[in-house]
Design an enzyme around this catalytic site. Structure first.
Site, PDB file in Angstrom:
ATOM      1  N   LYS A 117       1.046  -1.216  -0.069  1.00  0.00           N
ATOM      2  CA  LYS A 117       0.113   0.080  -0.101  1.00  0.00           C
ATOM      3  C   LYS A 117       0.863   1.102   0.108  1.00  0.00           C
ATOM      4  O   LYS A 117       2.036   1.252   0.679  1.00  0.00           O
ATOM      5  CB  LYS A 117      -0.947  -0.034   1.216  1.00  0.00           C
ATOM      6  CG  LYS A 117      -2.337   0.832   1.290  1.00  0.00           C
ATOM      7  CD  LYS A 117      -3.167  -0.044   0.302  1.00  0.00           C
ATOM      8  CE  LYS A 117      -4.525   0.768   0.153  1.00  0.00           C
ATOM      9  NZ  LYS A 117      -5.592  -0.213  -0.240  1.00  0.00           N
TER      10      LYS A 117
HETATM   11  P1  NAD Z   1     -13.400   7.112  -2.974  1.00  0.00           P
HETATM   12  O1  NAD Z   1     -12.059   8.199  -2.882  1.00  0.00           O
HETATM   13  O2  NAD Z   1     -13.706   7.046  -4.475  1.00  0.00           O
HETATM   14  O3  NAD Z   1     -14.415   7.374  -2.010  1.00  0.00           O
HETATM   15  C1  NAD Z   1     -14.520   7.435  -0.840  1.00  0.00           C
HETATM   16  C2  NAD Z   1     -15.659   8.118  -0.289  1.00  0.00           C
HETATM   17  O4  NAD Z   1     -15.561   8.186   1.130  1.00  0.00           O
HETATM   18  C3  NAD Z   1     -15.978   9.746  -0.823  1.00  0.00           C
HETATM   19  O5  NAD Z   1     -17.399   9.641  -1.062  1.00  0.00           O
HETATM   20  C4  NAD Z   1     -15.371  10.439   0.280  1.00  0.00           C
HETATM   21  O6  NAD Z   1     -16.390  11.808   0.499  1.00  0.00           O
HETATM   22  C5  NAD Z   1     -15.985   9.671   1.552  1.00  0.00           C
HETATM   23  N1  NAD Z   1     -15.265  10.138   2.885  1.00  0.00           N
HETATM   24  C6  NAD Z   1     -13.852  10.469   2.962  1.00  0.00           C
HETATM   25  N2  NAD Z   1     -13.522  10.574   4.054  1.00  0.00           N
HETATM   26  C7  NAD Z   1     -14.839  10.446   4.789  1.00  0.00           C
HETATM   27  C8  NAD Z   1     -15.383  10.522   6.231  1.00  0.00           C
HETATM   28  N3  NAD Z   1     -14.414  10.969   7.161  1.00  0.00           N
HETATM   29  N4  NAD Z   1     -16.535  10.274   6.478  1.00  0.00           N
HETATM   30  C9  NAD Z   1     -17.293   9.851   5.693  1.00  0.00           C
HETATM   31  N5  NAD Z   1     -16.998   9.780   4.282  1.00  0.00           N
HETATM   32  C10 NAD Z   1     -15.648  10.090   4.007  1.00  0.00           C
HETATM   33  O7  NAD Z   1     -12.362   5.867  -2.357  1.00  0.00           O
HETATM   34  P2  NAD Z   1     -12.720   4.451  -2.709  1.00  0.00           P
HETATM   35  O8  NAD Z   1     -11.890   3.778  -3.909  1.00  0.00           O
HETATM   36  O9  NAD Z   1     -14.342   4.199  -2.917  1.00  0.00           O
HETATM   37  O10 NAD Z   1     -12.535   3.747  -1.470  1.00  0.00           O
HETATM   38  C11 NAD Z   1     -13.251   3.429  -0.304  1.00  0.00           C
HETATM   39  C12 NAD Z   1     -12.752   2.710   0.659  1.00  0.00           C
HETATM   40  O11 NAD Z   1     -12.832   1.255   0.057  1.00  0.00           O
HETATM   41  C13 NAD Z   1     -11.492   2.708   1.147  1.00  0.00           C
HETATM   42  O12 NAD Z   1     -11.385   2.238   2.530  1.00  0.00           O
HETATM   43  C14 NAD Z   1     -10.661   2.105   0.460  1.00  0.00           C
HETATM   44  O13 NAD Z   1      -9.421   1.405   0.976  1.00  0.00           O
HETATM   45  C15 NAD Z   1     -11.603   0.830   0.289  1.00  0.00           C
HETATM   46  N6  NAD Z   1     -11.328  -0.009  -0.845  1.00  0.00           N
HETATM   47  C16 NAD Z   1     -11.231   0.515  -2.196  1.00  0.00           C
HETATM   48  C17 NAD Z   1     -10.898  -0.427  -3.229  1.00  0.00           C
HETATM   49  C18 NAD Z   1     -10.945  -0.077  -4.806  1.00  0.00           C
HETATM   50  O14 NAD Z   1     -11.161  -0.489  -5.714  1.00  0.00           O
HETATM   51  N7  NAD Z   1     -11.296   1.414  -5.080  1.00  0.00           N
HETATM   52  C19 NAD Z   1     -10.620  -1.627  -3.255  1.00  0.00           C
HETATM   53  C20 NAD Z   1     -10.726  -2.086  -1.718  1.00  0.00           C
HETATM   54  C21 NAD Z   1     -11.008  -1.378  -0.932  1.00  0.00           C
END
Ligand code: NAD
Length: 427
Positions: A117
């Site tokens: 990461k």
């Molecule tokens: P992203 O940046 O596209 O979206 C994140 C969302 O969370 C946004 O809507 C943002 O406004 C919101 N957010 C940020 N801080 C916040 C808070 N304090 N309270 C509430 N909402 C908040 O990110 P993503 O890619 O959708 O990732 C989201 C989660 O999923 C993360 O934990 C990431 O590690 C995990 N994840 C993502 C992937 C992927 O393929 N993108 C894969 C596995 C896990």
């Protein structure tokens, strides 16, 4: 005590609260497995942690220096794999914890990868497109010796997307002198991205929820869903759940939440966000805070934002039957215990959100083979892998009388331990 021993007793820099949380989860699984202490030691620290300073020229011609990280936790099963996060809270401890979780996730899904990461401590919303491009390119250049299709393969995470991956791919390719699309996954289709990758994490979350419904003898129709974080993962999970007949009654982003007991029009909200940054300007329900949203009575709560959202402070007020951890590390170990006692069925992060890395694996394979698959084939293969992993975890959790998180960790750690023992210890 010799100075050397004293030095060893000092905590390493990555031993932050979130890394301790990852270690505590690992420790519980290692105890349950009666893991060989010699192997246990090898899992508790990352294999390699790189910190870089990234100077870039801002649009006003001044120079700013950002801090970037890349952590490789384990590479027993293959090259390391994991996302790149752009967020003001990125630090070495967070990257190390997330890298450890990636190691378990890849092993659980049977992928030939270790865990990594990385990220940059920055607010991507405060940077222009040109600044983001310069930041990404310089970061990639600083990491050039530590990434590669056979070494370490980045992907998008919070605050990054396909465009950031495209700049990373282009920078790496410029250094090599020829195009290397398989250096990153989650890149645009035009440069070798995979069909289905954008939706993959959300789709995988939904496959797990459907399996949990079947196990708990629940039907999807009109089940009330609450989603924290309406980004890549949360938005696609919401849309697919709605298509399955569920009712998404609340969603949020970093600024605010929205609740509508009749169900939010998810396609309309997604369209709204194509031209607006935040949910708050969408008229389709009432305002709610993120803290209130987490405590709404519902059938399924999907935390899809950041880590440590469900803690011993609010776990008693969480009011869902199923907690599907789309985010990484949303539940602290203390909260986990409370939820277990209250009978909440938790689908742990390393299982629930593994759809992303699974289709990233498909993207990497397609890139290496220069042979691209149809979307249906990708979704079918994803379903197969996700549902098999879910059933294996559920079956171990029943036979060992442990919760789903412990069962998932035990399966992963057992797999990597077998591989470590087969490879032996160099030299
Ligand atoms: P992203 O940046 O596209 O979206 C994140 C969302 O969370 C946004 O809507 C943002 O406004 C919101 N957010 C940020 N801080 C916040 C808070 N304090 N309270 C509430 N909402 C908040 O990110 P993503 O890619 O959708 O990732 C989201 C989660 O999923 C993360 O934990 C990431 O590690 C995990 N994840 C993502 C992937 C992927 O393929 N993108 C894969 C596995 C896990």
């Amino acid at each position: 005590m010799t100075p050397h021993k004293k030095e060893l007793r000092r905590d390493p820099e990555y031993l932050t609260p979130i890394y301790r949380m990852a270690l505590e989860q690992f420790g519980q699984a290692a105890d349950q497995l009666s893991l060989d202490p010699n192997v246990r030691k090898r899992f508790t620290d990352p294999k390699r942690a790189i910190m870089v300073n990234i100077p870039i020229r801002l649009d006003d011609a001044s120079v700013e220096v950002f801090h970037g990280y890349r952590v490789h936790h384990d590479t027993t099963l293959g090259p390391s794999k994991g996302g790149i996060r752009y967020h003001p809270d990125v630090n070495l401890g967070e990257c190390s914890a997330l890298a450890m979780w990636m190691t378990w996730k890849c092993a659980l899904m049977g992928l030939p990868f270790g865990g990594a990461k990385g990220g940059i401590r920055c607010d991507p919303h405060a940077l222009s497109r040109n600044e983001l491009q310069r930041l990404t390119r310089r970061f990639t250049a600083e990491l050039i010796q530590f990434i590669g299709p056979e070494v370490d393969v980045p992907a998008p995470d919070v605050g990054t997307n396909g465009q950031i991956m495209a700049w990373m791919m282009d920078t790496y390719s410029q250094f090599k002198g020829y195009p290397v699309p398989e250096i990153v996954t989650g890149k645009p289709i035009a440069i070798g991205g995979s069909l289905g990758r954008t939706e993959a994490t959300g789709r995988g979350v939904v496959f797990c929820i459907m399996e949990a419904f079947a196990h708990l003898k629940m039907q999807p129709k009109d089940k009330k869903i609450v989603v924290q974080g309406f980004g890549n993962v949360g938005a696609h999970a919401s849309a697919i759940l709605q298509a399955e007949g569920c009712k998404v009654i609340a969603v949020s982003d970093v600024k605010s939440g929205l609740v509508n007991k009749k169900g939010i029009d998810i396609p309309a909200l997604m369209k709204h966000l194509e031209t607006n940054d935040y949910i708050e300007s969408f008229q389709g329900g009432e305002r709610i805070t993120n803290a209130e949203l987490l405590e709404l009575p519902c059938d399924v709560l999907v935390p899809a934002a950041l880590s440590e959202q469900i803690t011993d402070e609010n776990a008693n007020r969480i009011s869902c039957k199923i907690l599907a951890e789309a985010a990484n590390g949303p539940t602290t170990p203390k909260a986990d215990k409370i939820l277990r006692e209250r009978g909440v069925f938790v689908i742990p992060d390393i299982l629930a959100n593994a759809g992303g890395v699974t289709v990233s694996y498909f993207e990497w394979v397609q890139g290496l083979q220069n042979l691209f698959w149809k979307e249906q084939e990708i979704n079918d293969r994803l379903k197969d892998i996700m549902c098999n992993a879910f059933r294996a975890v559920l079956s171990l959790s029943i036979s060992e009388k442990v919760d789903m998180r412990l069962a998932a960790l035990m399966l992963s750690i057992r797999k990597i331990t077998t591989a470590k023992k087969a490879r032996g210890l160099f030299p």
